[in-house]
Motif scaffolding. Structure first.
Motif, PDB file in Angstrom:
ATOM      1  N   THR A 115      49.892 -17.464   9.782  1.00 59.31           N
ATOM      2  CA  THR A 115      49.131 -17.615  11.021  1.00 59.31           C
ATOM      3  C   THR A 115      49.457 -18.944  11.681  1.00 59.31           C
ATOM      4  N   ALA A 116      49.187 -18.993  12.984  1.00 61.99           N
ATOM      5  CA  ALA A 116      49.452 -20.219  13.731  1.00 61.99           C
ATOM      6  C   ALA A 116      48.593 -21.352  13.193  1.00 61.99           C
ATOM      7  N   GLN A 117      49.179 -22.528  13.113  1.00 59.99           N
ATOM      8  CA  GLN A 117      48.461 -23.681  12.584  1.00 59.99           C
ATOM      9  C   GLN A 117      47.493 -24.268  13.594  1.00 59.99           C
ATOM     10  N   SER A 126      49.465 -22.786  19.978  1.00 63.92           N
ATOM     11  CA  SER A 126      50.808 -23.074  19.494  1.00 63.92           C
ATOM     12  C   SER A 126      51.279 -21.939  18.598  1.00 63.92           C
ATOM     13  N   THR A 127      52.590 -21.722  18.564  1.00 65.37           N
ATOM     14  CA  THR A 127      53.153 -20.718  17.653  1.00 65.37           C
ATOM     15  C   THR A 127      53.709 -21.371  16.396  1.00 65.37           C
ATOM     16  N   ASP A 128      53.484 -22.669  16.257  1.00 64.00           N
ATOM     17  CA  ASP A 128      53.958 -23.380  15.079  1.00 64.00           C
ATOM     18  C   ASP A 128      53.315 -22.799  13.818  1.00 64.00           C
ATOM     19  N   VAL A 167      54.350 -19.982  12.403  1.00 62.26           N
ATOM     20  CA  VAL A 167      54.617 -18.542  12.342  1.00 62.26           C
ATOM     21  C   VAL A 167      56.126 -18.310  12.321  1.00 62.26           C
ATOM     22  N   CYS A 199      58.566 -19.880  11.025  1.00 63.50           N
ATOM     23  CA  CYS A 199      59.360 -21.064  11.357  1.00 63.50           C
ATOM     24  C   CYS A 199      60.529 -21.278  10.402  1.00 63.50           C
ATOM     25  N   THR A 207      54.776 -24.275  22.245  1.00 63.71           N
ATOM     26  CA  THR A 207      53.484 -24.284  22.950  1.00 63.71           C
ATOM     27  C   THR A 207      53.637 -23.590  24.305  1.00 63.71           C
ATOM     28  N   GLU A 267      49.058 -12.629  13.322  1.00 57.43           N
ATOM     29  CA  GLU A 267      49.525 -14.008  13.208  1.00 57.43           C
ATOM     30  C   GLU A 267      48.730 -14.982  14.075  1.00 57.43           C
ATOM     31  N   PHE A 268      48.039 -14.437  15.074  1.00 54.77           N
ATOM     32  CA  PHE A 268      47.282 -15.281  16.005  1.00 54.77           C
ATOM     33  C   PHE A 268      45.854 -14.752  16.134  1.00 54.77           C
TER      34      PHE A 268
END
Length: 371
Positions: free
Chosen positions: A92-94, A98-100, A102, A104, A168, A346-347
């Protein structure tokens, strides 16, 4: 004699009384101990109960947390060969917005023995403090159709793919059309680009049509029509003259590798504006992760009024050209770029995201985020 007799009688009485007291005292002691033990047995053991309670709570919490993480991991990492990382940060997104965190560290590097490929498929996604980078060679990771073929004379070849998308993404009220010379609208995780439009077109008469050049006023669709054959395979993909294998619609082979035949919300790629792309399924209530999954439909409909300049519908049925379709808000699930805001595995806090759909436009032709 009398005194002796009296003395012995008193002595006997004293001894008997003493024995009675001793016996009585022993009996009393036994009774008190039993009563105390019984009372103790009826009282909760605060130490034991506290320990058991904490253990139960901690186990339950850990179990639920791990189970939740596992579910997200299974959802996003199905088809494990496609993602080398088992890091929970990929679930999941931190940070909201932001998509950080996921996918990565998505890495794939395997030989594709499909007859028309015979090359190693490589895709490497990574994130730094601000961007998501892709380095790939454009070779698909799944079986393909036969290329070259009669309708598509091009051979799949390696390409140098190097793109960077923001972590972002920011949604705007405007749209930016991409594809062709304007650049890919995004990339599937396997490093294959999304380019849903074609370079084929017809003039107004319909007598002069070409699958390359894009010189006519009427843009031919690759999918959903039977007048022209672009040689696409079962993955709704084919090959451009420069050897680029690319998708016009649902990347079936990749979805099969990633999620099998499960009805699940599958993240399959990233759009050029940094927002995620999902395949086919979404929540029936966009912001309710407990709602049922359903097949997402685009919000495009065939035009009701046909232009007098259009090639005859008796020759080319409606749906043959991109201009045959118009966006009708609310007629489907998605907006004009085949996206919407909502929660995803994930979000869980919600994010704007796109879909590959079985209905027109199949893949987004535009993006809503800042570029």
């Amino acid at each position: 004699m009398y005194c002796a007799s009296v003395f012995f009688k008193r002595l006997t009485t004293i001894i008997v009384s003493t024995l009675v007291l001793v016996l009585s005292g022993c009996g009393s002691s036994s009774s008190d101990d039993n009563t105390s033990q019984a009372a103790a047995n009826n009282q909760p053991n605060s130490s034991s109960d506290t320990t058991n309670s904490d253990t139960s709570t901690d186990t339950s919490t850990d179990s639920n947390t791990d189970q939740g993480t596992g579910d997200n991991s299974d959802s996003s990492d199905s088809g494990g060969d496609n993602n080398s990382s088992d890091d929970d940060s990929n679930d999941t997104a931190q940070v909201v917005g932001s998509t950080d965190g996921v996918l990565c560290d998505y890495l794939y590097n395997e030989f594709n023995d499909s007859a028309s490929v015979q090359a190693t498929s490589n895709a490497d996604w990574s994130c730094d403090s601000s961007d998501r980078q892709l380095t790939a060679n454009g070779i698909p990771d799944h079986a393909t159709g036969t290329f070259p073929n009669q309708a598509n004379p091009n051979t799949i070849s390696e390409k140098n793919v190097s793109v960077s998308y923001t972590l972002t993404p920011t949604k705007t009220d405007s749209t930016t059309t991409l594809g062709g010379p304007s650049g890919a609208t995004g990339y599937v995780l396997n490093g294959v680009k999304i380019d849903a439009n074609t370079a084929g077109s017809c003039d107004d008469s319909g007598n002069s049509c070409s699958l390359v050049g894009n010189t006519g006023n009427w843009s031919i669709e690759a999918l959903g029509q039977t007048s022209f054959d672009f040689g696409t395979d079962d993955n709704n993909a084919h090959v451009q003259p420069d050897g680029s294998y690319h998708y016009h619609g649902m990347p079936e082979g990749f979805i099969e590798l990633r999620s099998g035949n499960e009805v699940t919300m599958t993240l399959i790629g990233w759009a050029a504006d940094g927002f995620p792309i999902y395949a086919r399924y979404g929540y029936s209530e966009a912001e309710n992760a407990q709602s049922e999954l359903k097949v997402m439909t685009g919000s495009y409909q065939l035009v009701e009024t046909v232009s007098s300049n259009r090639p005859s519908t008796s020759v080319y049925a409606l749906g043959t050209f991109a201009q045959d379709w118009e966006y009708v808000a609310g007629s489907g699930d998605l907006d004009e770029c085949n996206g919407r805001f909502g929660v995803t595995p994930e979000f869980p806090q919600g994010i704007y995201h796109y879909y590959a759909t079985d209905s027109y436009p199949y893949f987004q032709r535009c993006v809503k985020g800042e570029l």
